[in-house]
Design an enzyme around this catalytic site. Structure first.
Site, PDB file in Angstrom:
ATOM      1  N   ASP A  89       0.840  -1.201   0.000  1.00  0.00           N
ATOM      2  CA  ASP A  89       0.000   0.000   0.000  1.00  0.00           C
ATOM      3  C   ASP A  89       0.872   1.246   0.000  1.00  0.00           C
ATOM      4  O   ASP A  89       2.057   1.196   0.363  1.00  0.00           O
ATOM      5  CB  ASP A  89      -0.959   0.024   1.196  1.00  0.00           C
ATOM      6  N   GLU A 154       0.027  -1.010   5.884  1.00  0.00           N
ATOM      7  CA  GLU A 154       1.101  -0.456   6.715  1.00  0.00           C
ATOM      8  C   GLU A 154       0.906   1.036   6.919  1.00  0.00           C
ATOM      9  O   GLU A 154       1.100   1.554   8.021  1.00  0.00           O
ATOM     10  CB  GLU A 154       2.467  -0.733   6.066  1.00  0.00           C
TER      11      GLU A 154
HETATM   12  N1  BES Z   1       8.674   2.944   5.435  1.00  0.00           N
HETATM   13  C1  BES Z   1       8.037   3.877   6.291  1.00  0.00           C
HETATM   14  C2  BES Z   1       8.747   4.061   7.615  1.00  0.00           C
HETATM   15  C3  BES Z   1      10.195   4.427   7.475  1.00  0.00           C
HETATM   16  C4  BES Z   1      10.572   5.474   6.666  1.00  0.00           C
HETATM   17  C5  BES Z   1      11.139   3.714   8.152  1.00  0.00           C
HETATM   18  C6  BES Z   1      11.910   5.790   6.523  1.00  0.00           C
HETATM   19  C7  BES Z   1      12.461   4.050   8.022  1.00  0.00           C
HETATM   20  C8  BES Z   1      12.852   5.083   7.198  1.00  0.00           C
HETATM   21  C9  BES Z   1       6.609   3.427   6.532  1.00  0.00           C
HETATM   22  O1  BES Z   1       5.964   3.086   5.333  1.00  0.00           O
HETATM   23  C10 BES Z   1       5.818   4.545   7.103  1.00  0.00           C
HETATM   24  O2  BES Z   1       5.737   5.572   6.500  1.00  0.00           O
HETATM   25  N2  BES Z   1       5.196   4.287   8.224  1.00  0.00           N
HETATM   26  C11 BES Z   1       4.236   5.173   8.779  1.00  0.00           C
HETATM   27  C12 BES Z   1       3.506   4.337   9.787  1.00  0.00           C
HETATM   28  C13 BES Z   1       2.280   4.897  10.352  1.00  0.00           C
HETATM   29  C14 BES Z   1       1.312   5.385   9.342  1.00  0.00           C
HETATM   30  C15 BES Z   1       1.654   3.913  11.295  1.00  0.00           C
HETATM   31  C16 BES Z   1       4.917   6.359   9.417  1.00  0.00           C
HETATM   32  O3  BES Z   1       6.042   6.237   9.927  1.00  0.00           O
HETATM   33  O4  BES Z   1       4.318   7.439   9.382  1.00  0.00           O
HETATM   34 MN    MN Z   2       7.103   1.909   4.177  1.00  0.00          MN
HETATM   35 MN    MN Z   3       5.322   5.026   4.411  1.00  0.00          MN
END
Ligand code: BES
Ligand code: MN
Ligand code: MN
Length: 456
Positions: A89, A154
């Site tokens: 997603d 996610e």
């Molecule tokens: N991949 C990201 C998180 C991430 C970004 C980890 C850069 C390490 C380096 C993930 O898809 C993300 O954006 N997660 C969201 C989670 C939330 C919506 C629960 C976030 O961190 O905002």
């Molecule tokens: Mn991600």
């Molecule tokens: Mn993300």
């Protein structure tokens, strides 16, 4: 390095890139109901790929939300089992007019592939699939046992996969997880991420009068929920970025002196970061902590949007009946989402101005995680990365969140190897998201060599 699978990956690279572009054309935005069908289509595309390359037991697992994609290959008797994780997603593409090419028409420009999801996370999911395809294509076998689980929620908190992991842990039995959803600390610098922040995402609703009112007739007597909301928000965090919720910092475990020392060795130029990555005239945040500490190891609070009221062109003299703010907090190791939310909720209820009702709702949450670095999988990863990138691996944390990684530890007892290939300027969640094409290619090779090293 003489790996038949790496040679296979290089020969097939143009096709691999085409397959990534096909997945990027599907607008699988998990938060928007109108894209529900697209999320399923992305899941089905990955499912078909996993079947085609020779993975077994490939199937969709239905959840209350978007489906999970599962497949395995468990014929490497006596070898460890990896749980390969990624998400199909993506975040919404807006603001659309800031994209130089349309978000769902993947476009190559100056060594990068531009599209929503290019790096977060479709490019990295496809890198994982292509590593498996190369290994199976070259050797008709995998060097270790593999289970694959991809989710489609996610970006909205990952409830479906969390439910599955908690209720069916035996179906995902493995020795470690391989998560490709993070970044290199700098271009060309092999990186393993060993810590993520957790989060709570909330909505704060303030209600005043029973209906919208004329602001001339009632202004001075009727409460204005936007002003009340502003007062509440102003009391959540001070000018120094310190969160004012009582007890909020009680459980925070600071990084060890050793970990802080390794962060000081990283190639980080604060002024460069301010100019090129953030682009503001000054950085903000808690005094006494470096930028890396503030973004990786300190909790933070942000407001994402304040919808409601009159936002059309021109002027309308109205006192809106209600106002809403979307507020999230990033959490660090040992803070729990449940406690953070409870503290926040009771504080907001206490500081609510006279004349309005406030309601605080939890939208989604996830735990922070910190991965131990002394295990054979980390060592295999650094050997593989050294071969592919010609450098020693750096260990970093990230300020972002991947809710399921904490659950892999808690419910499945798995350490996660967070081996990702994004770059700091990849514009995740923003216009003109990209994936560096060289990182896509070397990412596939790194994943191949990693699995081969674990199987040695
Ligand atoms: N991949 C990201 C998180 C991430 C970004 C980890 C850069 C390490 C380096 C993930 O898809 C993300 O954006 N997660 C969201 C989670 C939330 C919506 C629960 C976030 O961190 O905002
Ligand atoms: Mn991600
Ligand atoms: Mn993300």
């Amino acid at each position: 390095m003489s790996s038949a699978a790496v040679a296979y990956a290089r020969e097939n690279h143009p096709r691999y890139l085409d397959d990534l572009k096909a997945l990027l054309r599907i607008p699988s935005v998990s938060t928007l109901p109108e894209h529900k069908g697209d999320c399923r289509k992305a899941a089905e595309t990955l499912l078909a790929e996993l079947k085609r390359i020779g993975m077994e037991n490939a199937r969709l697992i239905e959840t209350e939300g978007h489906p999970l994609v599962y497949a395995d290959w468990l014929r490497a008797a006596g070898k460890p089992t990896v749980l390969v994780y990624g998400h199909y997603d993506v975040q919404p593409p807006d603001p659309l007019d800031e994209w130089l090419s349309p978000p769902f028409e993947p476009t190559e420009r100056n060594g990068n592939l531009y599209a929503r999801g290019a790096v977060d996370d479709k490019g990295q999911v496809v890198a994982q699939v292509k590593a498996l395809e190369s290994l199976l294509g070259a050797n008709r076998a995998l060097p270790i046992n593999v289970r694959v689980i991809f989710e489609g929620e996610e970006e909205v908190g990952g409830e479906g996969i969390a439910e599955y992991v908690a209720s069916k842990p035996a179906n995902l039995k493995a020795d470690f997880a391989l998560v490709s959803d993070t970044e290199l600390f700098a271009p060309g610098l092999p990186t393993l991420c060993v810590g993520l922040r957790g989060m709570i995402y909330t909505e704060l609703e303030v209600r005043g009068a029973k209906t919208d009112l004329h602001s001339g007739i009632y202004g001075g007597a009727a409460p204005n929920p936007f002003v009340s909301l502003a007062h509440i928000i102003a009391k959540l965090k001070d000018e120094n970025g310190h969160i004012l919720i009582p007890g909020f910092y009680d459980d925070v475990v600071p990084p060890s002196a050793e970990e802080l020392a390794t962060w000081r060795q990283l190639p980080f130029d604060e002024e460069e970061y301010r100019k090129t990555e953030v682009g503001s005239k000054q950085l903000v945040g808690e005094p006494g902590y470096s930028v890396l500490e503030r973004t990786w190891a300190r909790p933070t609070l942000d407001v994402h949007g304040i919808p409601g009221g009159f936002i059309g062109a021109g002027a309308k003299t109205v006192i809106p009946a209600k106002a809403l703010a979307k507020v999230s907090m990033r959490l660090v190791p040992n803070q729990t989402p449940a406690k953070a939310f409870a503290l926040y909720k009771s504080y907001v209820e206490k500081i609510a101005p006279a004349g309005v009702d406030v309601e605080v709702r939890l939208i989604h949450s996830g735990d922070a995680c910190l991965i131990p670095v002394d295990n054979p999988y980390i060592r295999a990863a650094t050997r593989a990365l050294h071969e592919v990138w010609g450098k020693d691996t750096v260990f970093i944390r990230s300020g972002g969140s991947i809710p399921i990684v904490g659950d892999f530890d808690r419910h499945l007892g798995l350490p996660s190897i967070m081996m990702g290939f994004g770059l700091p300027d990849d514009n995740l969640h923003a216009p003109n998201e990209k994936f560096n094409l060289k990182n896509f290619a070397l990412g596939i090779e790194s994943l191949i060599r990693f699995l081969e090293e674990v199987g040695r």
